[in-house]
Enzyme design. Structure first.
Site, short mmCIF file in Angstrom:
data_model
loop_
_atom_site.label_atom_id
_atom_site.label_comp_id
_atom_site.label_asym_id
_atom_site.label_seq_id
_atom_site.Cartn_x
_atom_site.Cartn_y
_atom_site.Cartn_z
N ARG A 53 0.84 -1.21 0.00
CA ARG A 53 0.00 0.00 0.00
C ARG A 53 0.87 1.24 0.00
O ARG A 53 2.08 1.16 0.07
CB ARG A 53 -0.88 -0.01 1.24
N GLY A 54 0.24 2.39 -0.12
CA GLY A 54 0.95 3.67 -0.08
C GLY A 54 1.35 4.09 -1.47
O GLY A 54 1.97 3.31 -2.20
N ASP A 242 -2.09 10.80 -1.87
CA ASP A 242 -2.33 9.75 -2.86
C ASP A 242 -2.55 10.32 -4.24
O ASP A 242 -2.31 9.64 -5.23
CB ASP A 242 -3.54 8.91 -2.42
N LYS A 253 -5.31 9.93 3.09
CA LYS A 253 -6.09 9.08 3.98
C LYS A 253 -7.18 9.85 4.71
O LYS A 253 -6.93 10.96 5.20
CB LYS A 253 -5.14 8.44 5.01
C1 LIG Z 1 2.93 8.48 0.87
S1 LIG Z 1 1.74 7.42 0.28
C2 LIG Z 1 0.99 7.03 1.74
C3 LIG Z 1 -0.46 7.33 1.67
O1 LIG Z 1 -1.14 6.14 1.29
C4 LIG Z 1 -2.00 5.80 2.33
O2 LIG Z 1 -3.17 5.19 1.89
P1 LIG Z 1 -3.30 3.58 1.97
O3 LIG Z 1 -2.73 3.16 3.27
O4 LIG Z 1 -4.78 3.36 1.83
O5 LIG Z 1 -2.52 3.08 0.78
C5 LIG Z 1 -2.31 7.12 2.99
O6 LIG Z 1 -3.18 7.90 2.20
C6 LIG Z 1 -0.94 7.72 3.02
O7 LIG Z 1 -0.87 9.08 3.23
#
Ligand SMILES: CSC[C@H]1O[C@H](OP(=O)(O)O)[C@H](O)[C@@H]1O
Length: 380
Positions: A53-54, A242, A253
């Site tokens: 993720r991320g 994102d 997020k």
């Molecule tokens: C720097 S990217 C990290 C970003 O992604 C996360 O979302 P997810 O855990 O659903 O992939 C979150 O928005 C973070 O800020």
């Protein structure tokens, strides 16, 4: 001193064929378990379940996923489409998949044999990986320099939301990468870690990374952030992104937008930290960003606690937090208007104030290879 970390994501050529190996983030912090993906559907499932993720790391997953498809003789265009569509909000996912697809197709057009084209695809994915690691280092430099300017004197108390460290990057991360640089310079007094309901990326992942770095950190329920601001305990807020629209609106997020409002009300700098590849100039404003809606069960159940035998309230044989059948609203992200963002920190420099013009300057710096300057831009 940071403890050695398990590689977050890698591509391996094995006797049985190429694979993408990823650290399964749904098992952290209790277990460091690797998941081996041998095909695109398996990688798509890992993306959709947030095992990987991320935004920046999703870009690498998309790129290596297309390289895997090419090496295994799968339909590359179909693979790129499946990966690009796996999660709609993080622009890097589609960017990584399409960029490697482009490298593959260019090699085919040049008359290359499929094996040669597959090698080109993998080389492009590895270039993307290296570029992201390098971007992460530059981001840390720009971000720590900006914090010195905005909040001089060190002893910083930084609040962050979700997880934005090495678990989302080919390098040290984005916002948490800046915090790591501040910590290593001896300038971090406290990292406030929003737990980040419902999937707890803060409590599970940012705390995991902060502990490995030896940071002084405290986890808090998301609803406690307001009390910290009111008590004057926050010197800056650093979050990731994102997708950043052309006007500087930021999708991140869910729970980010309320933090931006609190920061503005309390006069605290609110910094968005992301590689310039997270800027999407084709999306003009925040209204154009598709926000992923996720299963309500993530809100009404302690899903992973049950699957991994974790402690937690049990009712009706499950780990339900709400009456069985309860409806839930579960957007994965929210959108913060640029007017509430003090600065956007990228590998190409800093945009502040955040406007369509300063965002465009960052992107042109990226294309021309000159770090942004002028029109509110800070020099790198
Ligand atoms: C720097 S990217 C990290 C970003 O992604 C996360 O979302 P997810 O855990 O659903 O992939 C979150 O928005 C973070 O800020």
């Amino acid at each position: 001193m940071a403890e050695e970390s398990v590689p977050v994501l890698r591509y391996e050529e094995r006797p049985e064929g190429p694979v993408v190996v990823l650290l399964d983030q749904t098992r952290l912090p209790a277990q460091e378990v690797e998941r081996v993906c041998t095909d695109v559907p398996g990688l798509v499932e890992a993306i959709q379940s947030l095992a990987v993720r991320g935004a920046p790391l999703l870009g690498l997953a998309g790129g290596y996923g297309v390289a895997l498809a090419a090496a295994r003789g799968f339909d590359v265009a179909d693979a790129a489409e499946q990966l690009a569509q796996a999660r709609p909000t993080a622009v890097n996912l589609a960017y990584g998949a399409r960029r490697v697809q482009g490298a593959y197709e260019a090699a085919v057009r040049a008359g290359g044999a499929p094996e040669g084209a597959a090698a080109h695809a993998l080389a492009e994915a590895r270039t993307l990986h290296r570029e992201d690691a390098e971007a992460s280092d530059r981001i840390a430099g720009h971000g720590s320099a900006l914090l010195e300017e905005l909040v001089p004197g060190g002893g910083l108390r930084i609040l962050t939301h979700c997880n934005t460290g090495s678990l989302v990057s080919g390098g040290k991360g984005t916002a948490l990468g800046v915090v790591k640089a501040v910590h290593r310079a001896g300038e971090l007094r406290r990292l406030w870690v929003d737990e980040t309901r419902p999937l707890l990326q803060g409590a599970r992942l940012t705390a995991y990374e902060a502990a490995k770095e030896g940071m002084a950190y405290s986890v808090l329920v998301d609803g406690a952030a307001g009390a910290l601001f009111a008590a004057g305990e926050v010197d800056a807020v650093l979050v990731g992104a994102d997708r950043i629209a052309a006007d500087g609106s930021v999708a991140n997020k869910v729970g980010t937008y309320p933090l931006a409002v609190l920061a503005r009300y309390h006069g605290v700098p609110f910094l968005v930290v992301a590689p310039v590849t997270t800027v999407d100039l084709e999306t003009g404003t925040g209204e154009g960003i598709e926000v992923e809606q996720r299963s309500g069960q993530e809100v009404t159940e302690l899903l992973w606690a049950r699957e991994r035998g974790g402690a937690g309230p049990e009712s009706g044989g499950g780990f339900s937090l709400a009456p069985v059948g309860a409806q839930a609203y579960n957007p994965a992200f929210d959108v913060t208007p640029s007017s509430l963002v003090t600065a956007i920190v990228t590998d190409q420099g800093v945009a502040s104030p955040v406007t369509a013009e300063s965002i465009a300057a960052l992107c042109s710096a990226s294309r021309t290879g000159t770090t942004g300057s002028g029109n509110g831009m800070m020099r790198a």
